[in-house]
Design a protein around this motif. Structure first.
Motif, PDB file in Angstrom:
ATOM      1  N   SER A  16      13.818  13.275   2.654  1.00  8.99           N
ATOM      2  CA  SER A  16      13.860  11.997   2.422  1.00  8.99           C
ATOM      3  C   SER A  16      12.715  11.362   2.650  1.00  8.99           C
ATOM      4  CB  SER A  16      15.023  11.279   3.485  1.00  8.99           C
ATOM      5  OG  SER A  16      16.141  12.060   3.388  1.00  8.99           O
ATOM      6  N   LEU A  17      12.555  10.152   1.941  1.00 15.03           N
ATOM      7  CA  LEU A  17      11.579   9.081   1.841  1.00 15.03           C
ATOM      8  C   LEU A  17      12.153   7.867   1.854  1.00 15.03           C
ATOM      9  CD1 LEU A  17       8.503  10.456  -0.062  1.00 15.03           C
ATOM     10  CD2 LEU A  17       8.479  10.054   2.411  1.00 15.03           C
ATOM     11  N   ARG A  18      11.513   6.653   2.311  1.00 15.05           N
ATOM     12  CA  ARG A  18      11.899   5.222   2.111  1.00 15.05           C
ATOM     13  C   ARG A  18      10.638   4.614   1.404  1.00 15.05           C
ATOM     14  NH1 ARG A  18      14.334   0.167   5.287  1.00 15.05           N
ATOM     15  NH2 ARG A  18      12.320   0.161   6.214  1.00 15.05           N
ATOM     16  N   LEU A  19      10.774   3.946   0.462  1.00 17.39           N
ATOM     17  CA  LEU A  19       9.775   3.196  -0.252  1.00 17.39           C
ATOM     18  C   LEU A  19      10.058   1.669   0.065  1.00 17.39           C
ATOM     19  CD1 LEU A  19       9.380   5.096  -3.680  1.00 17.39           C
ATOM     20  CD2 LEU A  19       8.504   5.778  -1.425  1.00 17.39           C
ATOM     21  N   SER A  20       8.972   1.092   0.425  1.00 16.86           N
ATOM     22  CA  SER A  20       9.093  -0.533   0.471  1.00 16.86           C
ATOM     23  C   SER A  20       8.263  -1.212  -0.662  1.00 16.86           C
ATOM     24  CB  SER A  20       8.579  -0.770   1.753  1.00 16.86           C
ATOM     25  OG  SER A  20       9.578  -0.068   2.861  1.00 16.86           O
ATOM     26  N   CYS A  21       8.635  -2.312  -1.182  1.00 17.98           N
ATOM     27  CA  CYS A  21       7.766  -3.346  -1.732  1.00 17.98           C
ATOM     28  C   CYS A  21       7.584  -4.341  -1.483  1.00 17.98           C
ATOM     29  CB  CYS A  21       8.524  -3.206  -3.276  1.00 17.98           C
ATOM     30  SG  CYS A  21       7.735  -4.293  -4.447  1.00 17.98           S
ATOM     31  N   ALA A  22       6.588  -5.161  -1.099  1.00 24.17           N
ATOM     32  CA  ALA A  22       6.431  -6.422  -0.635  1.00 24.17           C
ATOM     33  C   ALA A  22       6.030  -7.428  -1.864  1.00 24.17           C
ATOM     34  CB  ALA A  22       5.441  -6.347   0.462  1.00 24.17           C
ATOM     35  N   ALA A  23       6.933  -8.317  -1.970  1.00 23.40           N
ATOM     36  CA  ALA A  23       6.720  -9.299  -3.209  1.00 23.40           C
ATOM     37  C   ALA A  23       6.140 -10.625  -2.621  1.00 23.40           C
ATOM     38  CB  ALA A  23       7.906  -9.275  -3.833  1.00 23.40           C
ATOM     39  N   SER A  24       5.371 -11.189  -3.521  1.00 23.37           N
ATOM     40  CA  SER A  24       4.709 -12.455  -3.405  1.00 23.37           C
ATOM     41  C   SER A  24       4.336 -13.227  -4.502  1.00 23.37           C
ATOM     42  CB  SER A  24       3.684 -12.528  -2.454  1.00 23.37           C
ATOM     43  OG  SER A  24       2.494 -11.805  -2.856  1.00 23.37           O
TER      44      SER A  24
END
Length: 121
Positions: A16-24
């Motif tokens: 398993s992996l968890r991807l994150s995306c920080a938006a601005s």
């Protein structure tokens, strides 16, 4: 618009992996967001999306294995990837769809720099 992905890496099949995306740079809570991937020699392909109202989309190839979620307080969208397969190996991009038709995202408005996911033993 800025989209910054993190969380990629090397994982064994079944892992398993968890991807994150920080938006601005835009009103995140009102935006449709998603994850696309690209393998060498092919174009970007939508894997999953989560819309401003909370509904979701999954490509058939990841349905039941991937889960998309968002935290509007943190301006972040996540992709939890379970039961990973070697064919999931790709660069994963956080992106906004250019259009949504019958719940399916089409085209790409903005996207990040991508994060590599490699599934291999």
């Amino acid at each position: 618009v800025q989209l910054v992905e993190s969380g990629g890496g090397l994982v064994q099949p079944g892992g398993s992996l968890r991807l994150s995306c920080a938006a601005s740079g835009f009103t995140f809570s009102s935006a449709d967001m998603g994850w696309a991937r690209q393998v060498p020699g092919k174009g970007l392909e939508w894997m999953s999306a989560i819309y401003s109202g909370g509904s979701t989309y999954y490509a058939d190839s990841v349905k039941g294995r991937f889960t998309i979620s968002r935290d509007n307080a943190k301006n972040t969208v996540y992709l939890q990837m379970n039961s990973l397969k070697p064919e999931d190996t790709a660069v994963y991009y956080c992106a906004t769809p250019r259009a949504v038709v019958a719940g399916t995202p089409f085209g790409f408005g903005s996207w990040g720099q991508g994060t590599q996911v490699t599934v291999s033993s």
